[in-house]
Structures are given as structure tokens and as C-alpha cells.
Design a protein around this motif. Structure first.
Motif, PDB file in Angstrom:
ATOM      1  N   THR A  29      -7.560  42.480  22.977  1.00  0.00           N
ATOM      2  CA  THR A  29      -8.277  42.731  21.736  1.00  0.00           C
ATOM      3  C   THR A  29      -8.660  41.404  21.091  1.00  0.00           C
ATOM      4  O   THR A  29      -7.858  40.464  21.065  1.00  0.00           O
ATOM      5  N   VAL A  30      -9.861  41.342  20.562  1.00  0.00           N
ATOM      6  CA  VAL A  30     -10.348  40.167  19.856  1.00  0.00           C
ATOM      7  C   VAL A  30     -10.251  40.436  18.357  1.00  0.00           C
ATOM      8  O   VAL A  30     -10.827  41.404  17.857  1.00  0.00           O
ATOM      9  N   TYR A  31      -9.513  39.571  17.664  1.00  0.00           N
ATOM     10  CA  TYR A  31      -9.354  39.713  16.220  1.00  0.00           C
ATOM     11  C   TYR A  31     -10.460  38.938  15.509  1.00  0.00           C
ATOM     12  O   TYR A  31     -10.721  37.772  15.825  1.00  0.00           O
ATOM     13  N   GLY A  32     -11.069  39.612  14.509  1.00  0.00           N
ATOM     14  CA  GLY A  32     -12.074  38.961  13.693  1.00  0.00           C
ATOM     15  C   GLY A  32     -11.454  38.247  12.503  1.00  0.00           C
ATOM     16  O   GLY A  32     -10.237  38.042  12.414  1.00  0.00           O
ATOM     17  N   ALA A  33     -12.306  37.888  11.545  1.00  0.00           N
ATOM     18  CA  ALA A  33     -11.850  37.103  10.399  1.00  0.00           C
ATOM     19  C   ALA A  33     -10.862  37.894   9.550  1.00  0.00           C
ATOM     20  O   ALA A  33      -9.818  37.373   9.133  1.00  0.00           O
ATOM     21  N   ASP A  34     -11.156  39.170   9.281  1.00  0.00           N
ATOM     22  CA  ASP A  34     -10.263  39.968   8.428  1.00  0.00           C
ATOM     23  C   ASP A  34      -8.915  40.192   9.092  1.00  0.00           C
ATOM     24  O   ASP A  34      -7.858  40.082   8.442  1.00  0.00           O
ATOM     25  N   ALA A  35      -8.919  40.500  10.379  1.00  0.00           N
ATOM     26  CA  ALA A  35      -7.649  40.712  11.082  1.00  0.00           C
ATOM     27  C   ALA A  35      -6.847  39.423  11.154  1.00  0.00           C
ATOM     28  O   ALA A  35      -5.613  39.438  11.008  1.00  0.00           O
ATOM     29  N   MET A  36      -7.507  38.289  11.357  1.00  0.00           N
ATOM     30  CA  MET A  36      -6.801  37.008  11.384  1.00  0.00           C
ATOM     31  C   MET A  36      -6.138  36.726  10.038  1.00  0.00           C
ATOM     32  O   MET A  36      -5.002  36.236   9.982  1.00  0.00           O
ATOM     33  N   LEU A  37      -6.836  37.018   8.959  1.00  0.00           N
ATOM     34  CA  LEU A  37      -6.269  36.771   7.631  1.00  0.00           C
ATOM     35  C   LEU A  37      -5.086  37.687   7.343  1.00  0.00           C
ATOM     36  O   LEU A  37      -4.087  37.267   6.732  1.00  0.00           O
ATOM     37  N   MET A  38      -5.151  38.943   7.768  1.00  0.00           N
ATOM     38  CA  MET A  38      -4.034  39.860   7.572  1.00  0.00           C
ATOM     39  C   MET A  38      -2.814  39.427   8.380  1.00  0.00           C
ATOM     40  O   MET A  38      -1.670  39.504   7.898  1.00  0.00           O
ATOM     41  N   VAL A  39      -3.042  38.945   9.614  1.00  0.00           N
ATOM     42  CA  VAL A  39      -1.927  38.457  10.422  1.00  0.00           C
ATOM     43  C   VAL A  39      -1.308  37.222   9.794  1.00  0.00           C
ATOM     44  O   VAL A  39      -0.075  37.056   9.773  1.00  0.00           O
ATOM     45  N   LEU A  40      -2.136  36.339   9.250  1.00  0.00           N
ATOM     46  CA  LEU A  40      -1.620  35.147   8.593  1.00  0.00           C
ATOM     47  C   LEU A  40      -0.766  35.508   7.383  1.00  0.00           C
ATOM     48  O   LEU A  40       0.276  34.867   7.128  1.00  0.00           O
ATOM     49  N   LEU A 375      -6.242  41.816   0.917  1.00  0.00           N
ATOM     50  CA  LEU A 375      -4.830  41.440   1.018  1.00  0.00           C
ATOM     51  C   LEU A 375      -3.954  42.019  -0.074  1.00  0.00           C
ATOM     52  O   LEU A 375      -2.733  41.959   0.040  1.00  0.00           O
ATOM     53  N   SER A 376      -4.533  42.521  -1.149  1.00  0.00           N
ATOM     54  CA  SER A 376      -3.709  43.037  -2.241  1.00  0.00           C
ATOM     55  C   SER A 376      -2.988  44.306  -1.804  1.00  0.00           C
ATOM     56  O   SER A 376      -3.424  45.023  -0.889  1.00  0.00           O
ATOM     57  N   GLU A 377      -1.880  44.595  -2.484  1.00  0.00           N
ATOM     58  CA  GLU A 377      -1.097  45.786  -2.160  1.00  0.00           C
ATOM     59  C   GLU A 377      -1.695  47.061  -2.731  1.00  0.00           C
ATOM     60  O   GLU A 377      -1.231  48.152  -2.419  1.00  0.00           O
ATOM     61  N   ASN A 383      -3.995  58.203   3.134  1.00  0.00           N
ATOM     62  CA  ASN A 383      -3.116  59.292   3.566  1.00  0.00           C
ATOM     63  C   ASN A 383      -2.980  60.376   2.507  1.00  0.00           C
ATOM     64  O   ASN A 383      -2.200  61.311   2.677  1.00  0.00           O
ATOM     65  N   GLY A 384      -3.740  60.281   1.411  1.00  0.00           N
ATOM     66  CA  GLY A 384      -3.718  61.313   0.393  1.00  0.00           C
ATOM     67  C   GLY A 384      -2.561  61.236  -0.568  1.00  0.00           C
ATOM     68  O   GLY A 384      -2.471  62.036  -1.489  1.00  0.00           O
ATOM     69  N   ILE A 385      -1.645  60.295  -0.406  1.00  0.00           N
ATOM     70  CA  ILE A 385      -0.455  60.217  -1.254  1.00  0.00           C
ATOM     71  C   ILE A 385      -0.401  58.882  -1.981  1.00  0.00           C
ATOM     72  O   ILE A 385      -0.376  58.812  -3.190  1.00  0.00           O
ATOM     73  N   GLU A 386      -0.407  57.799  -1.240  1.00  0.00           N
ATOM     74  CA  GLU A 386      -0.266  56.480  -1.840  1.00  0.00           C
ATOM     75  C   GLU A 386      -0.960  55.459  -0.967  1.00  0.00           C
ATOM     76  O   GLU A 386      -1.047  55.619   0.254  1.00  0.00           O
ATOM     77  N   GLY A 387      -1.479  54.416  -1.602  1.00  0.00           N
ATOM     78  CA  GLY A 387      -2.110  53.338  -0.872  1.00  0.00           C
ATOM     79  C   GLY A 387      -1.106  52.245  -0.553  1.00  0.00           C
ATOM     80  O   GLY A 387      -0.478  51.687  -1.444  1.00  0.00           O
ATOM     81  N   ILE A 388      -0.927  51.968   0.716  1.00  0.00           N
ATOM     82  CA  ILE A 388       0.071  50.991   1.157  1.00  0.00           C
ATOM     83  C   ILE A 388      -0.637  49.952   2.009  1.00  0.00           C
ATOM     84  O   ILE A 388      -1.361  50.294   2.951  1.00  0.00           O
ATOM     85  N   SER A 389      -0.425  48.689   1.688  1.00  0.00           N
ATOM     86  CA  SER A 389      -1.013  47.601   2.458  1.00  0.00           C
ATOM     87  C   SER A 389      -0.153  47.318   3.688  1.00  0.00           C
ATOM     88  O   SER A 389       0.971  47.806   3.817  1.00  0.00           O
ATOM     89  N   VAL A 390      -0.701  46.499   4.577  1.00  0.00           N
ATOM     90  CA  VAL A 390       0.041  46.135   5.779  1.00  0.00           C
ATOM     91  C   VAL A 390       1.268  45.309   5.422  1.00  0.00           C
ATOM     92  O   VAL A 390       2.334  45.443   6.035  1.00  0.00           O
ATOM     93  N   LEU A 391       1.145  44.444   4.407  1.00  0.00           N
ATOM     94  CA  LEU A 391       2.294  43.646   3.978  1.00  0.00           C
ATOM     95  C   LEU A 391       3.422  44.526   3.468  1.00  0.00           C
ATOM     96  O   LEU A 391       4.603  44.262   3.736  1.00  0.00           O
ATOM     97  N   THR A 392       3.093  45.591   2.744  1.00  0.00           N
ATOM     98  CA  THR A 392       4.121  46.503   2.246  1.00  0.00           C
ATOM     99  C   THR A 392       4.804  47.249   3.384  1.00  0.00           C
ATOM    100  O   THR A 392       6.015  47.510   3.332  1.00  0.00           O
TER     101      THR A 392
END
Length: 558
Positions: A29-40, A375-377, A383-392
Motif C-alpha cells: 500500500t502507498v500512503y499519501g500525505a494524509d495517511a503519512m501525517l496520521m501515522v506520524l 488530526l483533531s479528536e 458509526n452513529g454513536i460517537e466520533g473517534i479519531s485514530v489517536l483515540t
């Protein structure tokens, strides 16, 4: 489309054609700019946890580290007067590369390096310079001081920008599902799709999956799949232990694996890549629409599905035209066994190539303009219940120690309950309580007993006898109330001594007649029938009884 977009696509296609020379797995898989920033962001939070014990990172620190990470990877020198580079940059870079390796992924900087190695004179014009790639990944904005940048650190609040944020989040979910079909080691894709749509899986579930994957040394998706397969198909010797923490999430994890199995069946059973891609997109769209009640999410899912269908058809047609242009009229050789279903998925080769091309085009898309929205939480609740970021999700939830105080509302209510008067429990009333006028005269928690004529008193009442009656009221015959208990004494009504004596005489006579022979009993019985019955009935004023008292008294007396 960004001016560099088409050139970046050509660069990725070149690497795809010759990736077997540099990359071991075919489906990377090739990660773009947004995916790279989330991984960072995840990597910085992990580094902070190792050193300070807290899995958190400020948005300004992520943006500053993002700039220096790109410069280090591209070999660029910071301009004069630039602020000092963040500490632990070597540790951060090492953790970043380790995450990409575990996920079987590469970023655009890696693609540029491989393209420089593989390119020849004919392809040199299609290459992108490191400076151009840096400007593309950083969004073309100067990040001189990330802490003072309000554009990059403030989440958007307008409804229009919010709808675009929902659109981007929904598109990431679609591409993440397709990425899991191609690359089952993509941990970032699993984090974006595990509970979208809602499968009653909370951050605790993701934490348990993450710990189990770390113990087993596998990816998150393979950990979930192996656990569900062991529960469904394994016997006593292969089934997970009852103490396994994933057992309490078996329902939601089974639903997730079942949905991926359905997508895999579509991928393997549909020979036409265009039709296969359309079915996959429709299945994902149906799941999102069914699991979400938000109109914005449903509208974004419909729009994204139509866009992806059109892109898949265009990519399939482009690949067919390229194959015909490169064809020599000779039947192509059959692909090698290791190149067909190597590493992860088991679909048809043509459909997988189309999905890979779709994900490559997604990686070279323009990065998100506002990094805080990414990047914000505070993420859209897909999922219809709550918004959860990848960091959370990657952050382990805090375990309650019980030392935190109760809410103020509960503490105030418990304090008010202390001043409320306590209600005394009522005693059990007798079934004959309805026959008495006043409940205070006789205790209701004792059972009243009315003696019959066959019972003979065994002792006299110790109380002194009252004076002989002087009026007609004293000759009234009233029932004797006997209380059951160890030290309970019979309660005599006024003027009831005469009734007690007559009752004793009748009982003694009955006892004597029972001991006589039967002939004398018959003789006495005849004599009693011949004698006229004498009844001394005195007209006395009877005490007024409550309804039902006379009936009960006569019943127990007989």
C-alpha cells in the motif's frame, strides 16, 4: 487536481511496474500525505508514552515534526534562521519506518527514491524533484512557526467545511475497506473500519486487539481473523481460552470478519473488474447507510460510491487499452503462482490490479488543507454513536481506580437523604384484624386464637376475681381472647367469669360421659330428649358488634 498530480501518478505507475525488483511483497500500500501525517501523530504519541508515560501529543508538535521529517527523508536543508529541530527526531523517524514496515506500506518519499533508482533517460522527464514533493506534501504553506499558525491548528466550525470533512472521512472508510482486501497488514485501515458502521466495538475492544496482536507478532486484521476462525472452527485443543480478553467482543469481531468475508467472496467470484468494483462499492455503501442515521453521512456515502464506481471503470478501461497497445498478438504467459495471490488477499488478479491502481491514485490526491480537521479528536460520528479519531483508538483507555469523587449531583442527593425521616416498617396484620374496632387494643403482630368447647383450661387466671355483677350487663357472655406466646395471659372481657364456669362444667360433663359405657350413654341421651329444654334467656342490651364478628365467634365456638 494539483499540477503535480499527473506526474505523481506516472511516478507511482513506474514503481508498480517494476516493484518486484525492490519490494518483496507485490501488494504494498502507498500512503499519501494524509495517511503519512496520521501515522506520524501515532508515532509521536507512542514516543511520548515511552518517555513520559502519556499517550498524547500536541497538534503544534505534530506539525513541526512533520516539516522536519519531510526534510530529513528528502535530504533537504532547512532555511537560514529556521528554528531548532525537535528533539528525538531520530527516534521518531525510526518508529515511523517501523510502523510502515509492519503495515506493509510505503509513503510517497519512498516511491520517489525507488523511482530514481528505476528510471532511465526516457522516464527522466516524468520524475518529481524533492523540492516539489516537499511543497506538495506540506500543502504549499510555510510552517515557520506551527504554534502561532491559526489556520493549521484551529478546527473548522462552518457547516460547509464540516460537510467536506464528513465527505473526506467517508471516502477514507471506503478506501480502507478496499485496502484490507489487497493488504491485510494495513493497521491504519483496520482502525478506520473496525467499528464503522457500528458493531458495538468501543476503544476497549481495539485496545484488546492491539495487545493481542503485539503478543502474537501479527497485524491487527490477522489477529482478529485468526481469533474468530479459532472460535468458530477450532475444537477443544485449538479454541481460545475462556479468559481471553477478546472473547467478550466475539459478536462484534465476528460481524466485522463476516463482512470482510463477503467482500472477499465478491472479489473472488466476479471475473469482470468493473462489475466486481461496483459490487464492492455498493456493499460498503449499503453497510454505511444501514448503520448510520445521519443524512450527511448517507449523502456522502452515495456520492462517494458513484465517484468510485466511475473511477474503477475508467481504470479498468485504461488497463485494457494499455495491454492492447503493448500486446504483440501472442497470448500472454500465465503469471507465476507466487505473483497471483501472494501475501494477503485471494481475489482475481485483474480486479486486484484495478484496486491497487485506485488506491495509488488516492495516495497522490491533494492533502487536507486544514490539518486540525484531520488530526483533531473531534471526528464525524460515522458509526452513529460517537466520533473517534485514530489517536483515540490507539490510546489505551484509562482504568478507573475508584479514587475519583462522585459527581456533585449524587453527593448532594446522598446528603439530603440523611435528613429525610425514616419510615418505620408496618407489622404483619392478623387475618382477623378486621373484626376489631381499635387496632391499639390488641397487638396485630400476634395471631389471635378462639378456643373451642373441647379445650379445657389447665390453670386459673392469677389475677383477682372481680366483684359479683350488679347489673344485667355483667351477665353478658363475651368471647375469651387468648394470645399465643410464652408469657401471654388470657385476656378476659368484663363479666366473663360466668361464661368460663359454665364452659368448664360442660367440658367436665362431656369428659364424664365419654368414660361411661355405651348403654348408659344411650339412656342418658333419651332422658335428655324427653325433658323439655329450659333456656334462661335474659333480655339484655347487647354490645354493638362490628360486621362479621358474630359470625366468626359462633363459628369458632361450635
Amino acid at each position: 487536481m494539483h499540477p503535480l498530480g499527473e506526474r505523481l501518478k506516472q511516478m507511482v505507475r513506474l514503481v508498480r511496474r517494476k516493484s518486484h525488483q525492490l519490494l518483496e511483497p507485490e501488494r504494498t500500500t502507498v500512503y499519501g500525505a494524509d495517511a503519512m501525517l496520521m501515522v506520524l501523530q501515532l508515532v509521536l504519541a507512542e514516543v511520548n508514552k515511552r518517555q513520559s508515560g502519556e499517550f498524547r501529543v500536541a497538534l503544534s508538535d505534530v506539525l513541526l515534526a512533520w516539516k522536519h521529517l519531510l526534510m530529513d527523508k528528502l535530504g533537504l536543508r532547512p532555511p537560514d534562521g529556521e528554528a531548532a529541530r525537535p528533539e528525538r527526531r531520530d527516534v521518531t523517524l525510526e518508529a515511523y519506518e517501523a510502523f510502515l514496515k509492519r503495515s506493509n506500506a510505503v509513503d510517497l518519499v519512498h516511491v520517489l527514491g525507488m523511482c530514481q533508482q528505476l528510471s532511465d533517460d526516457a522516464d527522466s522527464e516524468e520524475l518529481v524533484s524533492p523540492v516539489e514533493l516537499y511543497e506538495f506534501l506540506s500543502g504549499g504553506a510555510e510552517v515557520s512557526d506551527a504554534r502561532n499558525s491559526s489556520v493549521l491548528s484551529t478546527p473548522s466550525a462552518t457547516s460547509r467545511v464540516r460537510s467536506s470533512q464528513v465527505q473526506s472521512a467517508v471516502r477514507r472508510v471506503f478506501c480502507s475497506y478496499l485496502s484490507l482486501l489487497v493488504n491485510a497488514k494495513d493497521d491504519l485501515a483496520l482502525a478506520l473500519t473496525l467499528d464503522v458502521p457500528s458493531r458495538a466495538l468501543r476503544p476497549h475492544t481495539f485496545t484488546d486487539v492491539k495487545h493481542a496482536a503485539r503478543r502474537a507478532g501479527m497485524s491487527l486484521f490477522l489477529t482478529v481473523t485468526s481469533f474468530v476462525r479459532a472460535v468458530q472452527l477450532g475444537g477443544k485443543g485449538y479454541a481460545p481460552a475462556p479468559s481471553d480478553p477478546l472473547r467478550k467482543h466475539i459478536k462484534g469481531l465476528s460481524a466485522f470478519v463476516h463482512f470482510l468475508d463477503n467482500l472477499g467472496d465478491i472479489l473472488g467470484e466476479t471475473p469482470d473488474p468493473s462489475v466486481c468494483g461496483s459490487k464492492l462499492v455498493c456493499a460498503i455503501r449499503g453497510a454505511l447507510v444501514k448503520g448510520c442515521d445521519s443524512r450527511d453521512i448517507c449523502a456522502a456515502a452515495e456520492e462517494t460510491a458513484s465517484q468510485l464506481k466511475e473511477e474503477i471503470c475508467q481504470l479498468h478501461q485504461f488497463q485494457k487499452d494499455a495491454a492492447q497497445a503493448a500486446g504483440t498478438g501472442i497470448s500472454p504467459a500465465r503469471p507465476k503462482a507466487y505473483a497471483v495471490n501472494h501475501a494477503t488477499a485471494y481475489g482475481g488478479r485483474d480486479a486486484v490490479k484495478v484496486l491497487l491502481a485506485l488506491l495509488d491514485n488516492e495516495s497522490v490526491a491533494e492533502p487536507c488543507a486544514n490539518k486540525a480537521d484531520l488530526l483533531s479528536e473531534d471526528q464525524p460520528a460515522l458509526n452513529g454513536i460517537e466520533g473517534i479519531s485514530v489517536l483515540t483508538l490507539f490510546r489505551s483507555p484509562e482504568v478507573s481506580t475508584g479514587s475519583s469523587p462522585e459527581p456533585l449531583k449524587k453527593r448532594a442527593q446522598s446528603r439530603l437523604n440523611l435528613f429525610k425521616p425514616k419510615v418505620q416498617p408496618r407489622g404483619i396484620q392478623s387475618q382477623f384484624a378486621c373484626t376489631y374496632r381499635d387496632d391499639d387494643e390488641v397487638p396485630l403482630n400476634r395471631v389471635l386464637h378462639f378456643p373451642t368447647l373441647s379445650q379445657v383450661p389447665t390453670h386459673e387466671h392469677p389475677a383477682p376475681k372481680p366483684a359479683p355483677p350488679t347489673s344485667a350487663k355483667s351477665s353478658e357472655i363475651e368471647p375469651i381472647l387468648v394470645l399465643r406466646g410464652r408469657n401471654a395471659n388470657p385476656i378476659r372481657a368484663p363479666g366473663s367469669d360466668t361464661a368460663v364456669k359454665s364452659t368448664n362444667k360442660r367440658k367436665q360433663a362431656d369428659v364424664e360421659t365419654e368414660n361411661e359405657p355405651p348403654e348408659k350413654k344411650k339412656k342418658k341421651k333419651k332422658q335428655q330428649q324427653q325433658q323439655p329444654m329450659k333456656m334462661n334467656v335474659k333480655t339484655t342490651k347487647k354490645k354493638k358488634l362490628i360486621a362479621g364478628q358474630a359470625t366468626l365467634t359462633s363459628f369458632f365456638r361450635v
